[in-house]
Design a protein around this motif. Structure first.
Motif, PDB file in Angstrom:
ATOM      1  N   GLY A   1      -7.173   5.820  -3.981  1.00 50.15           N
ATOM      2  CA  GLY A   1      -7.301   4.561  -4.704  1.00 50.15           C
ATOM      3  C   GLY A   1      -7.343   3.341  -3.817  1.00 50.15           C
ATOM      4  O   GLY A   1      -7.334   2.204  -4.322  1.00 50.15           O
ATOM      5  N   ILE A   2      -7.362   3.556  -2.493  1.00 55.79           N
ATOM      6  CA  ILE A   2      -7.375   2.431  -1.556  1.00 55.79           C
ATOM      7  C   ILE A   2      -8.797   2.229  -1.040  1.00 55.79           C
ATOM      8  O   ILE A   2      -9.396   3.134  -0.456  1.00 55.79           O
ATOM      9  CB  ILE A   2      -6.418   2.673  -0.368  1.00 55.79           C
TER      10      ILE A   2
ATOM     11  N   GLU B   1     -10.027  -3.169   1.530  1.00 55.76           N
ATOM     12  CA  GLU B   1      -8.712  -3.708   1.209  1.00 55.76           C
ATOM     13  C   GLU B   1      -7.780  -3.648   2.418  1.00 55.76           C
ATOM     14  O   GLU B   1      -6.925  -4.521   2.591  1.00 55.76           O
ATOM     15  CB  GLU B   1      -8.108  -2.924   0.042  1.00 55.76           C
TER      16      GLU B   1
ATOM     17  N   GLU C   1       2.951   2.826  -2.003  1.00 58.24           N
ATOM     18  CA  GLU C   1       2.969   3.705  -3.183  1.00 58.24           C
ATOM     19  C   GLU C   1       1.569   4.048  -3.673  1.00 58.24           C
ATOM     20  O   GLU C   1       1.427   4.809  -4.635  1.00 58.24           O
ATOM     21  CB  GLU C   1       3.757   3.037  -4.314  1.00 58.24           C
ATOM     22  N   ARG C   2       0.564   3.523  -3.018  1.00 61.42           N
ATOM     23  CA  ARG C   2      -0.809   3.766  -3.459  1.00 61.42           C
ATOM     24  C   ARG C   2      -1.330   5.074  -2.885  1.00 61.42           C
ATOM     25  O   ARG C   2      -1.080   5.410  -1.726  1.00 61.42           O
ATOM     26  CB  ARG C   2      -1.712   2.611  -2.994  1.00 61.42           C
ATOM     27  N   ASP C   3      -2.082   5.807  -3.681  1.00 55.67           N
ATOM     28  CA  ASP C   3      -2.730   7.014  -3.202  1.00 55.67           C
ATOM     29  C   ASP C   3      -3.944   6.630  -2.363  1.00 55.67           C
ATOM     30  O   ASP C   3      -4.645   5.657  -2.668  1.00 55.67           O
ATOM     31  CB  ASP C   3      -3.164   7.880  -4.388  1.00 55.67           C
ATOM     32  N   ASP C   4      -4.197   7.392  -1.304  1.00 55.09           N
ATOM     33  CA  ASP C   4      -5.326   7.081  -0.432  1.00 55.09           C
ATOM     34  C   ASP C   4      -6.635   6.984  -1.207  1.00 55.09           C
ATOM     35  O   ASP C   4      -7.499   6.155  -0.892  1.00 55.09           O
ATOM     36  CB  ASP C   4      -5.466   8.148   0.662  1.00 55.09           C
TER      37      ASP C   4
ATOM     38  N   LEU D   1       0.799  -1.224   0.000  1.00 52.89           N
ATOM     39  CA  LEU D   1       0.000   0.000   0.000  1.00 52.89           C
ATOM     40  C   LEU D   1       0.832   1.274   0.000  1.00 52.89           C
ATOM     41  O   LEU D   1       0.279   2.368  -0.148  1.00 52.89           O
ATOM     42  CB  LEU D   1      -0.924   0.013   1.231  1.00 52.89           C
TER      43      LEU D   1
END
Length: 300
Positions: free
Chosen positions: A189-190, A194, A184-187, A182
Motif C-alpha cells: 500500500g506504499i 510517497e 504500520e503500512r503494508d508495503d 509508514l
C-alpha cells in the motif's frame, strides 16, 4: 623535548597542537600547564623561532610553528620506520600497524574482523595494532600523509597516490521507526513516490548523497557520520534511513524498526582497503595485505 610537546604519531597521547592548546594538553600529556609553557619557551629558544601565539583570542600556531610541527611528525615517522627496518633485518617484525575502519563493521559475516585481527596478532606478536574509525575521505587523506597505514571503507572515487583492494559487499536496507507514519503500512500500500516525501537521514560524507532510487529532491536535513547516528534518527520516528544488517538486527528483533520496500530501495556498498601506492611499505603492512588477500583473493 619535541616529543613531549608535540606528541608522536605512534603515541596514544596527543600534544598541544592536536589538543588545541596548553590547557587541554596538560590532561593528555599528564604534566602541568606551567611545565608545558616552560618546555615550549625552551624549544623556541633553542630553535630561534616563534612557534605559537597564546592570548585572549585563543591558541594558534605561527607559520614557523606549522612547519616545525610537520617536520616533527616526519621525524617521528622516520624514527618508527628506522626501528621497523632494523628489526625486519633481524627477522623480527615490530613497530605499529595503524588501521582506520568504517564504523559498525563488527558482526558482518562477510568481514570477520575478529579472525583477521587474531591472525595478525599471531603473525606479528611484537607489532602494536591501532584501530580507529573515520569517514572515507579522512581515511584517504590519512593514508596519503602516512598517519594511517591502511583504511577500510567504501571509496567511490580514486585518489592519486593510493591503491585499493577489493574486499566485500554490504547490503543497505531502508528502514523507518515504530513512530513513523509508514511503520504500520503494508508495503503493497506504499507508493514509491510517497517515500520521497519523508525526511531522510543521510550519511554526512560524500555530501550525503542519496542512493537506490530515492529522489535527489527529497528532504535531507539531518546527517550522521556513523551508523549509530542513523539508527538514532530512524528510532525517532521522524526519518527513514539506510542501515546494514548488523546495525539493524537488534532493533528489528525489538520491533522498533521495519524495512520499507527492500526489493526496491535496498542497495549494496563495495568495501575496499586503501593503501599507499608507490612507497615502501613496512613488513607489518605487507603481512596485513597478505592476510586480507587470503580472505579476498584479488584475482577472483
Amino acid at each position: 623535548m619535541p616529543a613531549a610537546i608535540f606528541g608522536t604519531p605512534s603515541s596514544a597521547k596527543k600534544g598541544f597542537t592536536e589538543a588545541g592548546g596548553f590547557s587541554a594538553a596538560q590532561i593528555v600529556l599528564n604534566v602541568s600547564q606551567s611545565t608545558i609553557s616552560t618546555q615550549m619557551a625552551e624549544l623556541e629558544s633553542r630553535l630561534g623561532l616563534k612557534l605559537c601565539r597564546r592570548g585572549r583570542s585563543g591558541f594558534s600556531l605561527t607559520d614557523d610553528g606549522h612547519a616545525t610541527y610537520e617536520a616533527a611528525k616526519n621525524l617521528f615517522r622516520g624514527c618508527d620506520d628506522f626501528l621497523s627496518n632494523v628489526n625486519e633485518r633481524r627477522g623480527s617484525v615490530s613497530g605499529e600497524l595503524r588501521i582506520a575502519l568504517a564504523d559498525s563493521l563488527v558482526g558482518n559475516p562477510d568481514f570477520p574482523i575478529e579472525e583477521i585481527l587474531g591472525k595478525l596478532s599471531l603473525l606479528m606478536p611484537k607489532v602494536t595494532i591501532s584501530l580507529s574509525q573515520a569517514d572515507p575521505l579522512t581515511i584517504e587523506r590519512q593514508v596519503l600523509d602516512q598517519r594511517t597505514h591502511a583504511g577500510i571503507h567504501n571509496f567511490p572515487n580514486r585518489a592519486p597516490g593510493l591503491r585499493y583492494l577489493r574486499l566485500f559487499s554490504e547490503l543497505q536496507t531502508l528502514y523507518c521507526g515504530r513512530a513513523h507514519p509508514l511503520f504500520e503500512r503494508d508495503d503493497a500500500g506504499i507508493d514509491e513516490s510517497e517515500i520521497n516525501r519523508h525526511q531522510y537521514a543521510s550519511r554526512s560524507y560524500y555530501g550525503g548523497s542519496l542512493k537506490s532510487g530515492l529522489s535527489q529532491s527529497q528532504s535531507v536535513n539531518v546527517q550522521a557520520t556513523s551508523m549509530e547516528g542513523i539508527v538514532a534518527f530512524i528510532l525517532s520516528g521522524k526519518f527513514v534511513g539506510h542501515l546494514p544488517p548488523q546495525s539493524a538486527q537488534h532493533w528489528l528483533d525489538s520491533g522498533l524498526i521495519r524495512a520499507i520496500l527492500p526489493q526496491r530501495f535496498s542497495y549494496t556498498t563495495r568495501f575496499e582497503c586503501v593503501l599507499s601506492a608507490g612507497m615502501r611499505v613496512s613488513r607489518a603492512v605487507d603481512i596485513f595485505e597478505q592476510v586480507l588477500e587470503s580472505y579476498y583473493p584479488q584475482g577472483a
